[in-house]
Scaffold this active site. Structure first.
Site, PDB file in Angstrom:
ATOM      1  N   LYS A 182      56.774 -11.066 -71.539  1.00 33.83           N
ATOM      2  CA  LYS A 182      56.850 -10.075 -72.613  1.00 33.83           C
ATOM      3  C   LYS A 182      55.462  -9.441 -72.700  1.00 33.83           C
ATOM      4  CE  LYS A 182      55.968  -8.951 -76.313  1.00 33.83           C
ATOM      5  NZ  LYS A 182      55.296  -7.680 -76.803  1.00 33.83           N
ATOM      6  N   CYS A 291      38.155  -9.397 -74.012  1.00 37.79           N
ATOM      7  CA  CYS A 291      37.880 -10.612 -74.783  1.00 37.79           C
ATOM      8  C   CYS A 291      36.525 -11.199 -74.419  1.00 37.79           C
ATOM      9  CB  CYS A 291      38.977 -11.647 -74.571  1.00 37.79           C
ATOM     10  SG  CYS A 291      39.284 -12.069 -72.849  1.00 37.79           S
ATOM     11  N   GLU A 392      35.596 -10.334 -84.181  1.00 41.60           N
ATOM     12  CA  GLU A 392      35.815  -9.598 -82.931  1.00 41.60           C
ATOM     13  C   GLU A 392      36.250  -8.170 -83.258  1.00 41.60           C
ATOM     14  OE1 GLU A 392      37.880 -10.547 -78.686  1.00 41.60           O
ATOM     15  OE2 GLU A 392      39.146 -10.832 -80.455  1.00 41.60           O
TER      16      GLU A 392
END
Length: 489
Positions: A182, A291, A392
Site C-alpha cells: 500500500k 528521514c 521533524e
C-alpha cells in the site's frame, strides 16, 4: 493495465492475483504535480477493505507455492524485473519527479538504486540461510534453517517511491514471502510502474499485490487482517505506533522506520568546504524531504562564523524550480499541505526567538513558479528547547547551533527523541572515536552527509526513530524469516 480518462491522463488500477483490476467502489483519487498546480499526473484506485481482503486471500494462496521454489528461481524473477526497470528508468524517474517533486537527476539515481536492490536480493537466493551446530549426541545432526513468515504487508511513504518499496519487497520475496503493498497516495502511480516491472517479469499471480487508497482505511486493515503475517512500515511515528499496537495484539511481526532529527557536528578542525557542501546536500536536497536529512547543524564556536558565511553563500546559489528542468537544484514540497507545514515551522521558529538568516519565503507566480515552493531557510540562535530543534520538519530548513566543545556537541546531538542518522566533520581520530561510541543513532557517518546509506548495509534507527529492527543488506533476513532449529537422530 490502464484506461484513458477524458483529460488524457491514465487511471492506474490495483494489481491483485496477477490482474489489473478496479476497486470495488470504482472510485479514484488524483495524483497531481506539485511543481505545476492543476497538472494531473494520473488517477489511482481508492480501495476499500473488500479490495484488501481479495489481495490478502490471493497472497495467502500464492505463498504456498512460492515458498517451495528454489531461492535461485525466485531470484531469477527479481533479475528479470531489474532489467525491465533499467530499460524504463527514464519513464519511472520522470513519473517520480512529476508526482513528488524531486529533481529528475535525483529520481533517476533513486531508480538506478532500485535496479541494484533487485539484483542484490536476487543473489540472496543462493546464499546460506543457516548453520550446523554441534550436538551433544554424537549420532545426531543439528542445524538451523530459515523459513518465510507468510504474507507481508508493506506500507511505504512518498519521499522514496522506488527505493523504499523495493528494499522492502525484494527481501520479502527472495526469502519466500508473498507481499501486498500500500504505497502513499502521492506516489501511487510510481509504485504501480514498479509493480508493472514485476508483472512483466512473469512473477506468479498473487505473489505480489498492489492496493492503493487511504492509509487510514487500508493501514489498520492490513495490520489486523487474518492473512497478514508481518507488516513493514515507513512513515510517521503516530501511524507507526498505531499499527504496532494492532500487530502486537495479533502476535505478528512488525517493523517500523519513522522520524529523524538528524544532526551534523562540525568540529573546529573540519574541512569547512567539505562540511558546507555536505550540510547543504544532506539537508536541502529533495527539499529536505528525507528521514535522514540534516536538520540540526552543531558547530564549534571557533569556526562558527566562517562556516556560517560559507554556508549562506552556497545556499544563496541554490536554484528552486520544477524538478524536470535541467537547471533546477531543489524542487517543490510534495503537496500544498506539506508546504504549509514547512511554512508553519518557519513561523514558529521566528516566534520562539530563533534568527532567520536566509530564505524561508513561499515562492509563487511572482517568482515565475506555480507550485508548492519554499526557499531554503537557515536559522541561527537555535537552542535545544526550541521546536526547530525538537520536531521533524520534512522541509528545507537548517538550524545552526553553536557549542564550545566536542563533548557539548555530542550532548546536544543526542538531546533528541530521535536517533536515525548523524554525521561529523573532523580530522581528529579522537573526535571520530568519541562520535562513533557516544552518538545515539543507527547510522553514523564521518566526513559525509547524514543522508544516505549503501544498499548492502543495514539501515535503521534508535530511540523513537525505529522499532529497532534493520532494513537492507543481509540484515533484512532477520525480519523477513524465522529461524527453525532442526535435530536429526
Amino acid at each position: 493495465m490502464t484506461t484513458t480518462t477524458e483529460t488524457k491522463t491514465k487511471t492506474y488500477l490495483n494489481y491483485i492475483n496477477g490482474e489489473w483490476v478496479a476497486s470495488e467502489s470504482e472510485k479514484t483519487g488524483v495524483s497531481k504535480n506539485p511543481a505545476k498546480k492543476g497538472e494531473v499526473v494520473g488517477s489511482y484506485q481508492l480501495s476499500s477493505t473488500i479490495d484488501f481482503d481479495k489481495a490478502a486471500t490471493a497472497a495467502k494462496k500464492a505463498q504456498k507455492a512460492w515458498r517451495k521454489l528454489a531461492g535461485s528461481v525466485r531470484g531469477d524473477y527479481l533479475l528479470k524485473a531489474a532489467s525491465i526497470l533499467e530499460e524504463r528508468i527514464d519513464d519511472v524517474a520522470a513519473t517520480m519527479t512529476k508526482e513528488m517533486g524531486k529533481t529528475f537527476a535525483e529520481a533517476k539515481g533513486e531508480t538506478a538504486r532500485g535496479v541494484a536492490i533487485l539484483r542484490y536480493y536476487a543473489g540472496e537466493g543462493m546464499r546460506a540461510v543457516g548453520e550446523v551446530i554441534p550436538s551433544s549426541d554424537s549420532e545426531a545432526l543439528m542445524f538451523t534453517t530459515r523459513v518465510p513468515l507468510g504474507v507481508v504487508g508493506v506500507i511505504t511513504p512518498w519521499n522514496f517511491p522506488v527505493a523504499i518499496p523495493l528494499w522492502k519487497m525484494s527481501p520479502a520475496l527472495i526469502y519466500g514471502n508473498s507481499v501486498i503493498i500500500k504505497p502513499a497516495s502521492e506516489t501511487a502511480i510510481t509504485c504501480a510502474k514498479i509493480i508493472e516491472c514485476l508483472h512483466d517479469a512473469g512473477i506468479p499471480a498473487g505473489v505480489v499485490n498492489l492496493v492503493t487508497g487511504s492509509g487510514s482505511v487500508l493501514g489498520p486493515e492490513m495490520a489486523a487482517h487474518r492473512n497478514i503475517d508481518a507488516i513493514t512500515f515507513t512513515g510517521s511515528n503516530t501511524v507507526g505506533k498505531e499499527l504496532a499496537q494492532i500487530a502486537v495484539s495479533r502476535g505478528i511481526k512488525y517493523q517500523l522506520e519513522m522520524g529523524g532529527k538528524n544532526p551534523v557536528i562540525v568540529a573546529n578542525d573540519a574541512d569547512l568546504d567539505l562540511a558546507v557542501e555536505a550540510t547543504i546536500s544532506g539537508g536541502l536536497k529533495s527539499s529536505g524531504q528525507k528521514c535522514t536529512a540534516t536538520s540540526r547543524v552543531i558547530v564549534q564556536k571557533e569556526i562558527y562564523e566562517p562556516f556560517k558565511e560559507k554556508l549562506l553563500q552556497k545556499v544563496a546559489e541554490i536554484t528552486v524550480g520544477d524538478g524536470m528542468d535541467a537547471g533546477t537544484w531543489m524542487g517543490p514540497s510534495v503537496s500544498e499541505g506539506q508546504l504549509n507545514t514547512v511554512l508553519s515551522y518557519i513561523k514558529k521558529g521566528k516566534e520562539e526567538g530563533a534568527t532567520l538568516l536566509f530564505g524561508g519565503n513561499q515562492l509563487n507566480e511572482n517568482d515565475g513558479l506555480n507550485g508548492y515552493y519554499v526557499e531554503p531557510a537557515v536559522f541561527e540562535n537555535v537552542t535545544s528547547e526550541m521546536i526547530l530543534a525538537r520536531e521533524e520538519i520534512f522541509g528545507p530548513v537548517l538550524a545552526l547551533m553553536k557549542v564550545d566543545t566536542i563533548e557539548e556537541a555530542l550532548e546536544t546531538a543526542n538531546d533528541s527523541e530521535y536517533g536515525l542518522s548523524a554525521s561529523i566533520f573532523t580530522t581528529k581520530i579522537s573526535h571520530m572515536l568519541s562520535f562513533i561510541n557516544e552518538m545515539d543513532a543507527g547510522l553514523v557517518r564521518i566526513n559525509a552527509e547524514s543522508a544516505g546509506v549503501e544498499l548492502q548495509a543495514p539501515f535503521g534507527g534508535m530511540k523513537q526513530s525505529s522499532s529497532h529492527s534493520r532494513e537492507q543488506g543481509r540484515a533484512a533476513i532477520e525480519f523477513y524469516t524465522s529461524i527453525k532449529t532442526v535435530f536429526i537422530k
